[in-house]
Design an enzyme around this catalytic site. Sequence first.
Site, short mmCIF file in Angstrom:
data_model
loop_
_atom_site.label_atom_id
_atom_site.label_comp_id
_atom_site.label_asym_id
_atom_site.label_seq_id
_atom_site.Cartn_x
_atom_site.Cartn_y
_atom_site.Cartn_z
N HIS A 240 -2.63 72.44 23.42
CA HIS A 240 -2.52 71.71 24.68
C HIS A 240 -1.38 72.36 25.44
O HIS A 240 -0.27 72.53 24.92
CB HIS A 240 -2.22 70.23 24.44
N ASP A 241 -1.63 72.77 26.68
CA ASP A 241 -0.66 73.60 27.41
C ASP A 241 0.71 72.95 27.48
O ASP A 241 1.74 73.65 27.40
CB ASP A 241 -1.18 73.97 28.80
#
Length: 463
Positions: A240-241
């Site tokens: 997840h960025d």
Amino acid sequence: MRHAYIAVDFGGGSGRVIAGSIDRGQLTLTEIHRFPNRQIQMGGHTYWDFLALFGEMTTGLRKAVESGYRIVSIGIDTWGVDFGFIDDRGHLLSNPICYRDKDVDGAAEEFFSKHQSPEKHYSEAGIQIMDINSVFRLCRMKETAPAIINAAHRLLFTPDLFSFFLTGTACNEYTIASTSGLLDAQRRDWNRDLINECGLPQHIFGPIVQPGEIRGHLTDDVKRLIGADYDIPVVAIGSHDTASAVFAVAGTYETDRTAYLSSGTWSLLGVALDQPILTPQARAAGFTNEGGVDGKIRFLQNITGLWILQSLIAQWNALGLPTDYEHLISEAERATFSGTIDVDHPSFHSPRSMSEAIDSYCTAHGMTHPSTQGEYVRCVLQSLAMRYKKGIDGMNAILPHPIRRLQIIGGGSKNRLLNELTRRATGLEVAAGPVEATAIGNILVQARTNGAITSPADITEIN
């Protein structure tokens, strides 16, 4: 030949392939390839163009090899909640549907009418209730697309899906899976009881891998495609960025008095904790407990971020109006408009015209609407700043110590007016950067896995 770690960073509007080289504590970032990411309207749904994105990723990897880099490893990060399916022969069953698809509307309410109560769900998953959450959409898909669910061998979140078609190995990375509402927040693993209750097939939920584990290695076909004749591992980073971005400023883990704000299309405002907070108070305040690198919990709020401004800019561009960012910020600095909007209001989710949506909101709430580009920009930015204040106040009511400092990371950290309005609204010390936090965090996990560093503190300079 230069050795490099490759970060593939997919955002909602564009993607990038970035090479990171480390030499004596210095991290050098080089953008190899940038490409657009667009949403495709077809058959009444909004899709991501997965095939085009996969092609752009391999183009970037090939460019890295052609530029003289020897790839040490690859890490992939994306936005959360979206997913795709493969069948038992490894075929993609459908292009992933975008979280902005109209079909997600009302999915949470429908779920709670048939399954757990909101209170019980939060006490287990710890996730802010939003229609876009994977669990709600999957339950709806059982009714609207049963053939896909029945044919699925594995459910793979977006970075998992890219990784699978690079390596042939199907697995689910922890931080991205944590956005789904299908994990037990305390055990950091699938909530199998919830999966049963939803009537979803257990076998589609594969093994959970943690950041720092090897997902697999490039297949021979992919190696030929990019021109590499050596083994290349794909590392599970904070997929997840925001998990990668927060790891880039991991010094903030040492105290819960520093909050982070990952500023982009979405704004993610929170702190890094050792354990989730699953109290009714946290649920009522709209906080979520998402996974972080090293088993951390990102206790945060998902806030509509620069999406509203990005939509205005796209609209103005189509009309032939000025859209230079520096010009718009300068105009907003001179504007005296004082009104604010609720940036999380559903009317701003995916309107036909963002300016009309703002005008309608202002009229409905007895306010004068903006009339110039500068006023629209100022309205959006001061509305965001006030929303951040609300989030900080909510954290202060829950955490044992008040927030003293705010670290703004990501592309939005370059917006000087938003940073200043946030400082005024919150009364906090505000620090901006790094802009490339996501790519930096992605690469640092890879480098640590490779043994080149032991912690982010080993990097003393970033170019």
